[in-house]
Design an enzyme around this catalytic site. Structure first.
Site, PDB file in Angstrom:
ATOM      1  N   LYS A 122       0.702  -1.094  -0.104  1.00  0.00           N
ATOM      2  CA  LYS A 122      -0.100  -0.155  -0.047  1.00  0.00           C
ATOM      3  C   LYS A 122       0.904   1.186   0.099  1.00  0.00           C
ATOM      4  O   LYS A 122       1.954   1.260   0.196  1.00  0.00           O
ATOM      5  CB  LYS A 122      -0.952  -0.083   1.274  1.00  0.00           C
ATOM      6  CG  LYS A 122      -1.840  -1.281   1.082  1.00  0.00           C
ATOM      7  CD  LYS A 122      -2.920  -1.155   2.473  1.00  0.00           C
ATOM      8  CE  LYS A 122      -3.764  -2.236   2.400  1.00  0.00           C
ATOM      9  NZ  LYS A 122      -4.772  -2.289   3.419  1.00  0.00           N
ATOM     10  N   TYR A 131     -12.314  -1.922  -3.787  1.00  0.00           N
ATOM     11  CA  TYR A 131     -12.661  -2.044  -2.302  1.00  0.00           C
ATOM     12  C   TYR A 131     -14.137  -2.123  -2.106  1.00  0.00           C
ATOM     13  O   TYR A 131     -15.001  -1.635  -0.922  1.00  0.00           O
ATOM     14  CB  TYR A 131     -12.307  -1.076  -1.234  1.00  0.00           C
ATOM     15  CG  TYR A 131     -10.790  -1.508  -0.908  1.00  0.00           C
ATOM     16  CD1 TYR A 131     -10.565  -2.578  -0.112  1.00  0.00           C
ATOM     17  CD2 TYR A 131      -9.548  -0.717  -0.963  1.00  0.00           C
ATOM     18  CE1 TYR A 131      -9.439  -3.151   0.716  1.00  0.00           C
ATOM     19  CE2 TYR A 131      -8.415  -1.184  -0.608  1.00  0.00           C
ATOM     20  CZ  TYR A 131      -8.208  -2.148   0.216  1.00  0.00           C
ATOM     21  OH  TYR A 131      -7.091  -2.606   0.677  1.00  0.00           O
ATOM     22  N   ASN A 155      -1.742  -0.058   6.947  1.00  0.00           N
ATOM     23  CA  ASN A 155      -1.132  -1.068   7.440  1.00  0.00           C
ATOM     24  C   ASN A 155      -0.543  -2.003   6.310  1.00  0.00           C
ATOM     25  O   ASN A 155      -0.389  -3.195   6.359  1.00  0.00           O
ATOM     26  CB  ASN A 155      -2.432  -2.413   7.699  1.00  0.00           C
ATOM     27  CG  ASN A 155      -3.606  -2.411   6.824  1.00  0.00           C
ATOM     28  OD1 ASN A 155      -3.299  -1.917   5.733  1.00  0.00           O
ATOM     29  ND2 ASN A 155      -4.648  -3.291   7.315  1.00  0.00           N
ATOM     30  N   HIS A 164      -1.854  -5.474   1.454  1.00  0.00           N
ATOM     31  CA  HIS A 164      -3.390  -6.214   1.371  1.00  0.00           C
ATOM     32  C   HIS A 164      -2.884  -7.647   0.756  1.00  0.00           C
ATOM     33  O   HIS A 164      -2.078  -7.933   0.060  1.00  0.00           O
ATOM     34  CB  HIS A 164      -3.984  -5.524   0.163  1.00  0.00           C
ATOM     35  CG  HIS A 164      -4.970  -6.211  -0.276  1.00  0.00           C
ATOM     36  ND1 HIS A 164      -6.275  -6.196   0.402  1.00  0.00           N
ATOM     37  CD2 HIS A 164      -5.067  -7.042  -1.357  1.00  0.00           C
ATOM     38  CE1 HIS A 164      -7.174  -7.267  -0.477  1.00  0.00           C
ATOM     39  NE2 HIS A 164      -6.424  -7.646  -1.496  1.00  0.00           N
ATOM     40  N   GLU A 208      -9.847 -10.177  -7.662  1.00  0.00           N
ATOM     41  CA  GLU A 208      -8.619  -9.028  -7.334  1.00  0.00           C
ATOM     42  C   GLU A 208      -7.703  -9.234  -8.482  1.00  0.00           C
ATOM     43  O   GLU A 208      -6.991  -8.244  -8.913  1.00  0.00           O
ATOM     44  CB  GLU A 208      -8.138  -9.044  -5.950  1.00  0.00           C
ATOM     45  CG  GLU A 208      -9.079  -8.830  -4.854  1.00  0.00           C
ATOM     46  CD  GLU A 208      -8.611  -9.048  -3.559  1.00  0.00           C
ATOM     47  OE1 GLU A 208      -7.752  -9.405  -3.387  1.00  0.00           O
ATOM     48  OE2 GLU A 208      -9.414  -8.670  -2.802  1.00  0.00           O
TER      49      GLU A 208
HETATM   50  P1  ATP Z   1      -6.865  -6.211   3.284  1.00  0.00           P
HETATM   51  O1  ATP Z   1      -8.345  -6.402   2.551  1.00  0.00           O
HETATM   52  O2  ATP Z   1      -6.363  -4.784   3.068  1.00  0.00           O
HETATM   53  O3  ATP Z   1      -5.807  -7.143   2.968  1.00  0.00           O
HETATM   54  P2  ATP Z   1      -7.903  -7.182   5.738  1.00  0.00           P
HETATM   55  O4  ATP Z   1      -8.541  -8.258   4.736  1.00  0.00           O
HETATM   56  O5  ATP Z   1      -6.906  -7.641   6.897  1.00  0.00           O
HETATM   57  O6  ATP Z   1      -6.937  -6.202   4.631  1.00  0.00           O
HETATM   58  P3  ATP Z   1     -10.520  -5.699   5.663  1.00  0.00           P
HETATM   59  O7  ATP Z   1     -11.240  -6.029   6.767  1.00  0.00           O
HETATM   60  O8  ATP Z   1     -10.580  -6.360   4.474  1.00  0.00           O
HETATM   61  O9  ATP Z   1      -8.812  -6.182   6.197  1.00  0.00           O
HETATM   62  O10 ATP Z   1     -10.179  -4.072   5.476  1.00  0.00           O
HETATM   63  C1  ATP Z   1      -9.692  -3.823   4.350  1.00  0.00           C
HETATM   64  C2  ATP Z   1      -8.787  -2.479   4.720  1.00  0.00           C
HETATM   65  O11 ATP Z   1      -9.422  -1.425   5.399  1.00  0.00           O
HETATM   66  C3  ATP Z   1      -7.735  -2.829   5.810  1.00  0.00           C
HETATM   67  O12 ATP Z   1      -6.540  -3.509   5.457  1.00  0.00           O
HETATM   68  C4  ATP Z   1      -7.371  -1.319   6.258  1.00  0.00           C
HETATM   69  O13 ATP Z   1      -6.636  -0.731   5.498  1.00  0.00           O
HETATM   70  C5  ATP Z   1      -8.820  -0.808   6.337  1.00  0.00           C
HETATM   71  N1  ATP Z   1      -9.795  -1.011   7.539  1.00  0.00           N
HETATM   72  C6  ATP Z   1     -10.119  -2.160   8.161  1.00  0.00           C
HETATM   73  N2  ATP Z   1     -10.675  -1.909   9.349  1.00  0.00           N
HETATM   74  C7  ATP Z   1     -10.579  -0.694   9.550  1.00  0.00           C
HETATM   75  C8  ATP Z   1     -10.893   0.229  10.615  1.00  0.00           C
HETATM   76  N3  ATP Z   1     -11.766   0.084  11.659  1.00  0.00           N
HETATM   77  N4  ATP Z   1     -10.584   1.774  10.464  1.00  0.00           N
HETATM   78  C9  ATP Z   1     -10.102   2.064   9.452  1.00  0.00           C
HETATM   79  N5  ATP Z   1      -9.530   1.250   8.355  1.00  0.00           N
HETATM   80  C10 ATP Z   1      -9.891  -0.032   8.462  1.00  0.00           C
HETATM   81 MG    MG Z   2      -9.634  -7.782   3.043  1.00  0.00          MG
END
Ligand code: ATP
Ligand code: MG
Length: 138
Positions: free
Chosen positions: A9, A49, A112, A115, A126
């Site tokens: 990211k 997303y 974070n 992804h 994706e």
């Molecule tokens: P990713 O899909 O990016 O691999 P993930 O599957 O661990 O991460 P998801 O629940 O799919 O997490 O959320 C997608 C992304 O949205 C997260 O990686 C993070 O960048 C953001 N995100 C998730 N939860 C929160 C939150 N509570 N507040 C802010 N941003 C969030």
């Molecule tokens: Mg995810």
């Protein structure tokens, strides 16, 4: 053999850890079969997303994902979806296991670093969102 989409990211690119993330894949014998650096438009980030459209963090997340270049990769290997998720660590870096990418480099639940697709169906969507068949080796 399985494939998954990995993204470094914008925060990961800015922290200069592209090589570090790739090294962790290579140390785990995970193959990279496609890779490129791109900068997403807001519309492209929203499309990627779309599953999170109703979440309160959707607007902030899609702004963040357009804030700078990202590195998108297709990873290939046995059980690579789960193995990549294990290397990444929990979404919230505070809950991530020691030695994971997010534990070591993330500073924020949103910013974070990486992804990774979470299931075969999302991986297929994706990967095709970013790469056509001619761009994937192997
Ligand atoms: P990713 O899909 O990016 O691999 P993930 O599957 O661990 O991460 P998801 O629940 O799919 O997490 O959320 C997608 C992304 O949205 C997260 O990686 C993070 O960048 C953001 N995100 C998730 N939860 C929160 C939150 N509570 N507040 C802010 N941003 C969030
Ligand atoms: Mg995810």
């Amino acid at each position: 053999m399985e494939r998954t989409l990995s993204i470094i990211k914008p925060d990961g690119v800015k922290k200069n850890i592209i090589g570090e993330v790739i090294k962790r894949f290579q140390d785990e014998k995970i193959n990279i079969v496609a890779i490129k650096m791109i900068k997403l438009s807001k519309e492209e980030a929203k499309g990627f997303y779309a599953v999170h459209m109703e979440r309160p963090f959707f607007d902030s997340l899609t702004n963040f994902m357009t804030s700078g270049p990202i590195v998108v990769m297709v990873l290939e290997g046995n059980d690579v979806i789960a193995r990549n998720r294990k290397l990444m660590g929990a979404t919230n870096f505070k809950e991530a296991d020691e030695g994971t990418i997010r534990k070591d480099f993330a500073t924020d639940i949103e910013k974070n670093v990486v992804h990774g697709s979470d299931a075969p169906e999302t991986a297929a969507f994706e990967i095709s969102y970013f790469f056509n068949a001619l761009e994937i080796a192997g």
